[in-house]
Design an enzyme around this catalytic site. Structure first.
Site, short mmCIF file in Angstrom:
data_model
loop_
_atom_site.label_atom_id
_atom_site.label_comp_id
_atom_site.label_asym_id
_atom_site.label_seq_id
_atom_site.Cartn_x
_atom_site.Cartn_y
_atom_site.Cartn_z
N SER A 144 -1.46 2.99 10.66
CA SER A 144 -1.36 1.87 10.14
C SER A 144 -1.73 0.69 10.60
CB SER A 144 0.22 1.46 9.59
OG SER A 144 0.67 2.63 8.90
N HIS A 165 -7.34 5.37 6.30
CA HIS A 165 -6.34 4.94 6.11
C HIS A 165 -5.94 5.10 4.62
CE1 HIS A 165 -3.01 1.35 5.81
NE2 HIS A 165 -2.63 2.65 6.73
N GLU A 177 -9.06 3.17 3.01
CA GLU A 177 -9.70 2.30 4.03
C GLU A 177 -10.42 3.33 5.01
OE1 GLU A 177 -7.13 -1.78 3.80
OE2 GLU A 177 -6.67 -0.21 5.51
N ASN A 215 -3.16 -3.73 5.28
CA ASN A 215 -1.96 -4.02 6.15
C ASN A 215 -1.78 -5.52 7.01
OD1 ASN A 215 -0.69 -1.68 5.38
ND2 ASN A 215 -0.89 -0.73 7.30
C1 ZOZ Z 1 6.67 -4.33 7.92
C2 ZOZ Z 1 5.56 -3.79 7.92
C3 ZOZ Z 1 5.25 -2.61 6.65
C4 ZOZ Z 1 3.96 -1.87 6.87
C5 ZOZ Z 1 3.46 -1.01 5.71
C6 ZOZ Z 1 2.37 -0.27 6.16
C7 ZOZ Z 1 2.30 1.30 5.45
C8 ZOZ Z 1 0.78 1.56 5.29
O1 ZOZ Z 1 0.20 1.82 6.40
C9 ZOZ Z 1 0.04 1.36 3.99
C10 ZOZ Z 1 0.96 1.81 2.68
O2 ZOZ Z 1 0.76 2.80 2.35
S1 ZOZ Z 1 1.68 0.42 2.25
C11 ZOZ Z 1 2.50 1.06 0.57
C12 ZOZ Z 1 1.62 1.03 -0.52
N1 ZOZ Z 1 2.27 1.57 -1.63
C13 ZOZ Z 1 2.78 0.68 -2.48
O3 ZOZ Z 1 2.47 -0.49 -2.42
C14 ZOZ Z 1 3.43 1.39 -3.81
C15 ZOZ Z 1 4.01 0.56 -4.68
N2 ZOZ Z 1 4.65 1.28 -5.66
C16 ZOZ Z 1 4.07 1.78 -6.74
O4 ZOZ Z 1 2.79 1.69 -6.75
C17 ZOZ Z 1 4.85 2.63 -7.83
O5 ZOZ Z 1 6.14 2.09 -7.76
C18 ZOZ Z 1 4.61 3.92 -7.52
C19 ZOZ Z 1 3.28 4.57 -7.91
C20 ZOZ Z 1 5.02 4.48 -6.40
C21 ZOZ Z 1 5.82 4.74 -8.65
O6 ZOZ Z 1 5.39 4.34 -9.81
P1 ZOZ Z 1 6.74 3.77 -10.64
O7 ZOZ Z 1 7.17 2.44 -10.33
O8 ZOZ Z 1 5.93 3.62 -12.22
O9 ZOZ Z 1 7.93 4.67 -10.75
P2 ZOZ Z 1 8.01 6.19 -11.09
O10 ZOZ Z 1 8.73 6.19 -12.61
O11 ZOZ Z 1 9.16 6.92 -9.92
O12 ZOZ Z 1 6.94 6.81 -11.19
C22 ZOZ Z 1 6.05 6.91 -12.38
C23 ZOZ Z 1 5.19 8.23 -12.26
O13 ZOZ Z 1 4.11 8.12 -11.26
C24 ZOZ Z 1 3.98 9.33 -10.67
N3 ZOZ Z 1 4.34 9.68 -9.28
C25 ZOZ Z 1 5.21 8.71 -8.85
N4 ZOZ Z 1 5.47 9.21 -7.29
C26 ZOZ Z 1 4.71 10.29 -7.46
C27 ZOZ Z 1 4.51 11.14 -6.20
N5 ZOZ Z 1 4.98 11.16 -5.10
N6 ZOZ Z 1 3.72 12.29 -6.53
C28 ZOZ Z 1 3.26 12.76 -7.86
N7 ZOZ Z 1 3.27 11.65 -8.63
C29 ZOZ Z 1 4.05 10.46 -8.52
C30 ZOZ Z 1 4.85 10.41 -11.20
O14 ZOZ Z 1 3.85 10.59 -12.57
C31 ZOZ Z 1 5.72 9.48 -12.04
O15 ZOZ Z 1 6.33 10.18 -13.14
P3 ZOZ Z 1 7.58 11.01 -13.02
O16 ZOZ Z 1 7.34 12.15 -12.34
O17 ZOZ Z 1 7.99 11.19 -14.58
O18 ZOZ Z 1 8.70 9.95 -12.72
N1 NAI Z 2 4.84 5.49 5.97
C1 NAI Z 2 3.74 4.94 5.19
O1 NAI Z 2 3.76 4.47 4.18
C2 NAI Z 2 2.32 4.90 5.81
C3 NAI Z 2 2.10 5.45 7.14
N2 NAI Z 2 0.93 5.59 7.67
C4 NAI Z 2 0.76 6.02 9.15
O2 NAI Z 2 0.78 7.58 8.90
C5 NAI Z 2 1.35 8.02 10.20
C6 NAI Z 2 2.60 8.97 9.99
O3 NAI Z 2 3.41 8.21 9.09
P1 NAI Z 2 4.57 8.87 8.18
O4 NAI Z 2 3.99 10.04 7.62
O5 NAI Z 2 5.20 7.68 7.25
O6 NAI Z 2 5.46 9.37 9.33
P2 NAI Z 2 6.70 10.34 9.18
O7 NAI Z 2 7.66 10.05 10.16
O8 NAI Z 2 7.14 10.60 7.60
O9 NAI Z 2 5.84 11.94 9.71
C7 NAI Z 2 5.32 11.88 10.83
C8 NAI Z 2 5.28 13.42 11.09
O10 NAI Z 2 4.69 13.65 12.30
C9 NAI Z 2 5.02 14.82 12.94
N3 NAI Z 2 4.83 14.91 14.50
C10 NAI Z 2 5.15 13.89 15.34
N4 NAI Z 2 4.55 14.12 16.47
C11 NAI Z 2 3.72 15.24 16.10
C12 NAI Z 2 2.75 15.96 16.92
N5 NAI Z 2 2.52 15.73 18.30
N6 NAI Z 2 2.25 16.95 16.56
C13 NAI Z 2 2.34 17.33 15.24
N7 NAI Z 2 3.20 16.63 14.32
C14 NAI Z 2 3.88 15.47 15.09
C15 NAI Z 2 6.72 14.69 12.82
O11 NAI Z 2 7.48 15.54 12.96
C16 NAI Z 2 6.74 14.03 11.26
O12 NAI Z 2 6.87 15.14 10.23
C17 NAI Z 2 1.48 6.92 11.12
O13 NAI Z 2 0.52 6.46 11.93
C18 NAI Z 2 1.95 5.69 10.01
O14 NAI Z 2 1.86 4.59 10.79
C19 NAI Z 2 -0.19 5.18 7.10
C20 NAI Z 2 0.08 4.70 5.83
C21 NAI Z 2 1.34 4.48 5.14
#
Ligand code: ZOZ
Ligand code: NAI
Length: 310
Positions: A144, A165, A177, A215
């Site tokens: 990330s 990413h 990305e 990010n």
């Molecule tokens: C401070 C530092 C911070 C740093 C962070 C860095 C992390 C990173 O490196 C980068 C990242 O990933 S950042 C996170 C990016 N993700 C977001 O922004 C997600 C935002 N949320 C959403 O898009 C929707 O709430 C979402 C799509 C998740 C869910 O949709 P809804 O809000 O409409 O809610 P639901 O009713 O639960 O879902 C609707 C339907 O979507 C499908 N679905 C949801 N999750 C699923 C999943 N995991 N797998 C498969 N299908 C899934 C599903 O069809 C669902 O319908 P139901 O199954 O009937 O519930």
């Molecule tokens: N959580 C998020 O929304 C996002 C996270 N990322 C990045 O993805 C990476 C993983 O994040 P998450 O899946 O959230 O973390 P997580 O904590 O859910 O999963 C990490 C997994 O890696 C395993 N692990 C740790 N060291 C290991 C090793 N040496 N060999 C094999 N497995 C090992 C752990 O047992 C754990 O199951 C991080 O670099 C994070 O920054 C990127 C995009 C979104």
């Protein structure tokens, strides 16, 4: 458990683009992201090996994948449940697991690392994989926040190294990305772009800058929300409601922090505050650190800023 899998690793060239065909993919890390990437890679016809530290974790990852696949087929095959069942079974057949990372890369075309957000741990992993993987294999990190170059230097294949990413939840989020470092060859970069598209994602290109595109914008926004709470300006509930209804975000910043994992957020902030001590956008947050110290890591443990179902 190690399982055999088919190997198709070849290159082709056209007048414009040279790239490798990626069929066999190894995902290291079966957590939130690794399981999602493995699921989508297998769903799009790739042979996948997912690696984690022990079989217990891998069983949980596979259960999460099965659950997510059911949600996907419920929509995608709403009218044809039998085809949906066949799809799930095909996907699961293409998905093997292994607890030995080095063993898992012997015949791989592409390694995607999605382990803990810690530079030393990632470097140690890639250094070991570099010795075992075929010369032609491409390595990518899903980090990330860590510069890809800092991870890549642990290997002898900087030209075959890049960033992929993904976003959480991977089955739903359409973006990947694709990051190149100066040494990344055009062939590698094109292969990564094609692989992202073959997974059904939209790709954007980005240089190896802090946080890439999403990010670099999202982290300061989320951390400013936490600081608003620290300053007593609003509650997490009101901030989330405001950003959902006033700015059209699907989740508010606190819901999203819980969804991402507070530990991952803290890893990011630890790294950036250390690297950029003069940038107030990247300053540490006492509140975030307190929650992590208390084990409130978000949805994955059932409690973060909110109490949630595990
Ligand atoms: C401070 C530092 C911070 C740093 C962070 C860095 C992390 C990173 O490196 C980068 C990242 O990933 S950042 C996170 C990016 N993700 C977001 O922004 C997600 C935002 N949320 C959403 O898009 C929707 O709430 C979402 C799509 C998740 C869910 O949709 P809804 O809000 O409409 O809610 P639901 O009713 O639960 O879902 C609707 C339907 O979507 C499908 N679905 C949801 N999750 C699923 C999943 N995991 N797998 C498969 N299908 C899934 C599903 O069809 C669902 O319908 P139901 O199954 O009937 O519930
Ligand atoms: N959580 C998020 O929304 C996002 C996270 N990322 C990045 O993805 C990476 C993983 O994040 P998450 O899946 O959230 O973390 P997580 O904590 O859910 O999963 C990490 C997994 O890696 C395993 N692990 C740790 N060291 C290991 C090793 N040496 N060999 C094999 N497995 C090992 C752990 O047992 C754990 O199951 C991080 O670099 C994070 O920054 C990127 C995009 C979104």
């Amino acid at each position: 458990m190690s399982q055999p899998f088919r190997i198709i690793s070849r290159s082709f060239s056209s007048s414009a683009v040279r790239q490798s065909v990626i069929k066999n993919v190894t995902i290291i890390g079966g957590g939130l992201m690794g399981a999602g990437i493995a699921q989508v890679a297998a769903s799009t016809g790739h042979n996948v090996v997912m690696v984690d530290q022990n079989d217990e974790i891998l069983s949980k990852s596979k259960a999460n994948i099965a659950k997510s696949l059911q949600r996907v087929v419920k929509k995608k095959f709403a009218e044809k449940p039998q085809e949906g069942e066949a799809f799930v079974s095909d996907v699961l057949n293409r998905l093997q697991t292994n607890t030995d990372a080095v063993d898992s890369v012997k015949n791989t075309d592409l390694v995607i690392e999605a382990i803990v957000e810690n530079l030393d741990v990632k470097k140690q992993l890639f250094a070991a994989l570099d010795k075992a993987a075929p010369q032609s294999a491409i390595f990518a990190s899903n980090t990330s926040s860590i510069p890809i170059k800092e991870i890549a230097v642990s290997t002898s294949r900087l030209d075959r190294f890049g960033g992929l990413h993904y976003f959480n939840p991977v089955p739903m989020m359409k973006l990947v990305e694709v990051i190149r470092i100066p040494e990344t060859s055009d062939e590698t970069f094109n292969s990564l772009l094609s692989f992202g598209k073959a997974m059904g994602k939209v790709t954007v290109n980005c240089k190896d800058t802090p946080g890439f595109i999403v990010n670099r914008l999202l982290v300061p926004y989320m951390m400013e929300a936490v600081r608003m709470v620290e300053r007593g300006e609003a509650t997490p509930q009101d901030i989330d409601t405001a950003m959902k209804l006033g700015a059209g975000y699907p989740m508010g910043p606190f819901e999203l922090t819980d969804y991402v994992g507070l530990d991952t957020c803290k890893f990011i902030m630890d790294g950036w505050s250390q690297k950029f001590p003069d940038n107030p956008l990247f300053a540490q947050s006492p509140l975030l650190n307190k929650y992590v110290a208390e084990g409130k890591l978000g949805n994955k443990v059932g409690e973060g800023f909110y109490k949630t179902k595990k």
